[in-house]
Design a protein around this motif. Structure first.
Motif, short mmCIF file in Angstrom:
data_model
loop_
_atom_site.label_atom_id
_atom_site.label_comp_id
_atom_site.label_asym_id
_atom_site.label_seq_id
_atom_site.Cartn_x
_atom_site.Cartn_y
_atom_site.Cartn_z
N ALA A 162 0.83 -1.21 0.00
CA ALA A 162 0.00 0.00 0.00
C ALA A 162 0.86 1.25 0.00
N SER A 163 2.05 1.18 0.59
CA SER A 163 2.94 2.34 0.63
C SER A 163 3.52 2.69 -0.74
N ASP A 164 3.35 1.81 -1.73
CA ASP A 164 3.83 2.07 -3.09
C ASP A 164 2.89 2.97 -3.88
N LEU A 165 1.71 3.28 -3.32
CA LEU A 165 0.72 4.10 -4.02
C LEU A 165 1.14 5.57 -3.97
N ILE A 166 1.40 6.15 -5.12
CA ILE A 166 1.84 7.54 -5.20
C ILE A 166 0.64 8.48 -5.31
N TRP A 167 -0.28 8.18 -6.20
CA TRP A 167 -1.44 9.05 -6.45
C TRP A 167 -2.60 8.20 -6.91
N CYS A 168 -3.83 8.62 -6.58
CA CYS A 168 -5.02 7.91 -7.08
C CYS A 168 -6.20 8.87 -7.16
N GLN A 169 -7.15 8.51 -8.01
CA GLN A 169 -8.36 9.31 -8.18
C GLN A 169 -9.43 8.43 -8.81
N SER B 297 -8.04 16.35 -12.39
CA SER B 297 -9.02 17.44 -12.49
C SER B 297 -9.89 17.49 -11.24
N PRO B 298 -10.49 18.65 -10.98
CA PRO B 298 -11.36 18.79 -9.81
C PRO B 298 -12.58 17.87 -9.85
N GLY B 299 -12.91 17.31 -11.01
CA GLY B 299 -14.07 16.43 -11.13
C GLY B 299 -13.85 15.06 -10.53
N GLY B 300 -12.61 14.71 -10.22
CA GLY B 300 -12.33 13.41 -9.64
C GLY B 300 -12.49 13.43 -8.13
N THR B 301 -12.61 12.24 -7.54
CA THR B 301 -12.76 12.12 -6.09
C THR B 301 -11.72 11.14 -5.56
N SER B 302 -11.51 11.17 -4.26
CA SER B 302 -10.58 10.22 -3.65
C SER B 302 -11.19 8.82 -3.66
N ILE B 303 -10.32 7.82 -3.58
CA ILE B 303 -10.77 6.43 -3.57
C ILE B 303 -10.88 6.00 -2.11
N PRO B 304 -12.05 5.55 -1.69
CA PRO B 304 -12.23 5.13 -0.29
C PRO B 304 -11.22 4.04 0.08
N GLY B 305 -10.56 4.20 1.22
CA GLY B 305 -9.62 3.22 1.72
C GLY B 305 -8.22 3.30 1.15
N THR C 208 -4.71 5.44 0.50
CA THR C 208 -3.96 6.55 1.05
C THR C 208 -2.72 6.79 0.18
N PRO C 209 -2.84 7.66 -0.82
CA PRO C 209 -1.69 7.92 -1.69
C PRO C 209 -0.66 8.81 -1.01
N ALA C 210 0.56 8.80 -1.53
CA ALA C 210 1.62 9.65 -0.99
C ALA C 210 1.32 11.12 -1.25
N VAL C 211 0.67 11.42 -2.38
CA VAL C 211 0.33 12.80 -2.72
C VAL C 211 -1.10 12.86 -3.25
N ASN C 212 -1.75 14.00 -3.09
CA ASN C 212 -3.10 14.20 -3.61
C ASN C 212 -3.11 15.00 -4.91
N ASN C 213 -2.03 15.72 -5.18
CA ASN C 213 -1.91 16.51 -6.40
C ASN C 213 -1.08 15.71 -7.40
N ILE C 214 -1.63 15.41 -8.57
CA ILE C 214 -0.93 14.56 -9.55
C ILE C 214 0.41 15.16 -9.98
N ALA C 215 0.56 16.47 -9.94
CA ALA C 215 1.83 17.09 -10.32
C ALA C 215 2.97 16.61 -9.44
N TYR C 216 2.70 16.35 -8.16
CA TYR C 216 3.74 15.90 -7.24
C TYR C 216 4.14 14.44 -7.48
#
Length: 89
Positions: free
Chosen positions: A36-43, A61-69, A71-79
């Motif tokens: 799970a710690s390998d997850l960098i980003w998700c939407q 894009s702002p139209g996406g939502t987080s995935i329940p359960g 925990t990505p390392a970053v929430n902004n895809i640019a990072y």
């Protein structure tokens, strides 16, 4: 943000029926995505398939939502692309 186009198919390779679907996108820093710690980003995004199973989304894009359960390392895809590690999609 990243423009992404894909085609959803069933197990036989035939395009899924046209209509609304929810798709999850994830970027990992491991080709096996074993931890799970390998997850960098998700939407998660709602898409509408065309008759041939094709869809288009803007990842990050702002139209996406987080995935329940998840925990990505970053929430902004640019990072997800700023580190020295080679990331896998």
């Amino acid at each position: 943000m990243i423009n992404y186009q894909g085609m959803l198919t069933g197990q036989t390779g035939s395009p899924l029926a046209a209509g609304p679907y929810t798709i999850q996108f994830r970027i990992w820093d491991s080709p096996t995505a074993a931890n799970a710690s390998d997850l960098i980003w998700c939407q998660q995004q709602n898409v509408t398939l065309q008759t041939n199973g094709v869809f288009n989304v803007i990842l990050g894009s702002p139209g996406g939502t987080s995935i329940p359960g998840a925990t990505p390392a970053v929430n902004n895809i640019a990072y997800a692309f700023t580190g020295s590690i080679a990331f896998w999609a």
